[in-house]
Design a protein around this motif. Structure first.
Motif, mmCIF file in Angstrom:
data_model
loop_
_atom_site.group_PDB
_atom_site.id
_atom_site.type_symbol
_atom_site.label_atom_id
_atom_site.label_comp_id
_atom_site.label_asym_id
_atom_site.label_seq_id
_atom_site.Cartn_x
_atom_site.Cartn_y
_atom_site.Cartn_z
ATOM 1 N N PRO A 1 0.809 -1.222 0.000
ATOM 2 C CA PRO A 1 0.000 0.000 0.000
ATOM 3 C C PRO A 1 0.843 1.272 0.000
ATOM 4 O O PRO A 1 0.495 2.246 -0.700
ATOM 5 C CB PRO A 1 -0.853 -0.114 1.268
ATOM 6 N N VAL A 2 1.937 1.287 0.737
ATOM 7 C CA VAL A 2 2.795 2.483 0.766
ATOM 8 C C VAL A 2 3.311 2.785 -0.636
ATOM 9 O O VAL A 2 3.295 3.933 -1.104
ATOM 10 C CB VAL A 2 3.978 2.254 1.730
ATOM 11 N N LEU A 3 3.738 1.723 -1.313
ATOM 12 C CA LEU A 3 4.275 1.904 -2.657
ATOM 13 C C LEU A 3 3.180 2.314 -3.633
ATOM 14 O O LEU A 3 3.422 3.091 -4.558
ATOM 15 C CB LEU A 3 4.937 0.610 -3.121
ATOM 16 N N ALA A 4 1.954 1.778 -3.426
ATOM 17 C CA ALA A 4 0.858 2.113 -4.327
ATOM 18 C C ALA A 4 0.481 3.588 -4.192
ATOM 19 O O ALA A 4 0.097 4.230 -5.173
ATOM 20 C CB ALA A 4 -0.349 1.220 -4.031
ATOM 21 N N ILE A 5 0.602 4.147 -2.980
ATOM 22 C CA ILE A 5 0.340 5.578 -2.794
ATOM 23 C C ILE A 5 1.346 6.385 -3.625
ATOM 24 O O ILE A 5 1.002 7.387 -4.250
ATOM 25 C CB ILE A 5 0.431 5.950 -1.293
ATOM 26 N N LEU A 6 2.566 5.902 -3.649
ATOM 27 C CA LEU A 6 3.614 6.531 -4.461
ATOM 28 C C LEU A 6 3.184 6.592 -5.920
ATOM 29 O O LEU A 6 3.558 7.504 -6.657
ATOM 30 C CB LEU A 6 4.890 5.707 -4.315
ATOM 31 N N LEU A 7 2.386 5.604 -6.355
ATOM 32 C CA LEU A 7 1.934 5.535 -7.747
ATOM 33 C C LEU A 7 0.535 6.114 -7.892
ATOM 34 O O LEU A 7 -0.136 5.878 -8.897
ATOM 35 C CB LEU A 7 1.958 4.086 -8.239
#
Lengths: 215, 222
Positions: free
Chosen positions: B115-121
């Motif tokens: 999820p943290v990485l998806a927020i980045l995207l």
């Protein structure tokens, strides 16, 4: 019983029977099939022909029961470098279904002072002693030992011989591959060099003989 | 039997923890790989959120692949595998225990980091929840299929590259339905079908994976 490894015949017409408290030493030149025979007895390898039985019951009927009653110590010591000696021993006892290692296993091999030492700091001989300590840590009636005293010093080799003698006195059975470093009182001898098959004999073989093999 | 099973899981986790950074390699790779996408594509939010589900899933797939080659090789080299095959657990349960430990040290951290990485995207909040759910259903399938590949290649010297060739084609359905579920959530077209298929896939992999891997391990210990 016969054995073929990689289409190369190793031995044939091997047959023996062991009573409780009995022992068998396997001898023979390199490549004569001592390790293969031990792996067949452990159920890791299937024989090319012949039968194996325990108390008259064929082993094929219940390999799980056979695994429970045997200890196999091969050329590899199965010691994890990041676990301590005591942890290595406890894992193997529990993975065999025991509640924990029997006391006195490390003492039997003279490595009780190494309990907290991680496996990576052990010498080859100390790793070997730890591998053999498994035999005491989780008792089983059948010991299959592949050159157990290789890398061991004379003092440790004597301890192993004493361990095997105690095991047999308790009704256990041992099959030991050796080049003669270890002497067992009253043990049967099987020289696999006598059972080797010349390569040309294989051409019309396929029938390893009807010999039965049992303990 | 149950006690022995969890003892083996515990042993594998202890070994992974003491192995140091090696066991976290999958997550570190995952974070780096996903971070490369915004750097390479540029800060266009619409484009990033369009590719987000696929980018995260592809990175997760490759990260799961990364640690597979060690699954059985270390035990094979030091003789532990032989002893495990002769232990109280049937080989199928040995595989299941080791695969569970593999998932706990790779798949689960991946799902937590995703999820943290998806927020980045620039993924939407609806997408984040389904992303976690789809990864929790999908990554165990990746570990189970991977265990079969790892068991088949355990005796080979250059087994790592061969695992990728064996296993990646089998990962394709997991990728398709995993990404499909997340896109369904983002575009609001429904997620149920894709997640159901993933769940079915997990059940099938649980039933068949350990059987196939144990058969392969029996051959290598011969």
């Amino acid at each position: 019983m016969a054995c073929i490894r990689g289409e190369r015949p190793v031995f044939s017409r091997v047959s023996f029977r062991l009573a409780p408290g009995g022992a068998l030493t396997l001898t023979g030149p390199n490549g004569s099939g001592k390790s293969s025979l031990l792996r067949i007895l452990a159920g890791l390898l299937r024989p090319a022909g012949g039968t194996l039985a325990w108390d008259g019951e064929p082993l094929e009927d219940d390999w799980a029961a056979h695994r429970r009653r045997l200890h196999y110590v091969g050329h590899l010591d199965a010691v994890k470098p990041t676990l301590t000696v005591a942890e290595n021993l406890e894992d193997w006892a529990r993975l065999r279904g025991a509640a924990g290692p029997e006391p006195g296993a490390l003492e039997a091999l003279g490595i009780e002072a190494l309990g907290d030492v991680p496996g990576r700091y052990l010498s080859a001989g100390q790793r070997r002693r730890l591998a053999l300590a498994r035999l005491v840590a989780a008792p089983a009636p059948l010991w299959l030992l592949d050159e157990p005293t290789v890398t061991l010093d004379a003092e440790a080799a004597a301890r192993v011989a004493a361990m095997i003698a105690r095991h047999r006195a308790g009704g256990g059975v041992a099959v030991v591959a050796t080049h003669g470093e270890i002497a067992l009182d009253g043990a049967q001898r099987l020289d696999l060099g006598d059972h080797a098959i010349p390569a040309e004999a294989l051409l019309d073989a396929g029938d390893p003989g009807p010999e039965e093999e049992s303990w | 039997m149950v006690g022995v099973f969890f003892r083996l899981v515990r042993r594998e986790l202890v070994l992974a923890l003491r192995g140091g950074i090696g066991s976290l390699m999958a997550v570190v790779f995952f974070v780096i790989a996903v971070t490369l996408f915004p750097l390479g594509i540029g800060p266009e939010l619409a484009l990033l959120s369009r590719i987000a589900p696929g980018a995260v899933w592809v990175a997760a797939l490759l990260a799961a692949l990364l640690s597979l080659d060690r699954l059985f090789v270390a035990d094979h080299e030091d003789g532990s595998l032989e002893q495990l095959m002769l232990g109280a657990l049937p080989p199928e349960l040995v595989v299941l225990a080791k695969t569970l430990a593999h998932w706990l040290t790779t798949g689960l951290p991946l799902a937590a980091a995703a999820p943290v990485l998806a927020i980045l995207l620039n993924m939407s909040a609806d997408g984040l929840v389904i992303l976690i759910v789809s990864l929790l259903l999908g990554t165990p399938i990746l570990s189970l299929i991977g265990a079969v590949g790892a068991a088949l290649t355990v005796g080979l010297r250059r087994g790592g590259a061969l695992i990728a060739l064996l296993v990646l084609p089998l990962y394709v359905p997991v990728l398709i339905f995993g990404v499909g579920a997340v896109e369904g959530a983002v575009l609001d077209t429904g997620v149920r079908t894709n997640l159901t298929i993933l769940a079915g896939g997990l059940v099938a992999a649980l039933a068949l994976g350990p059987l196939a891997a144990a058969a392969a391990l029996r051959m290598t210990t011969e």
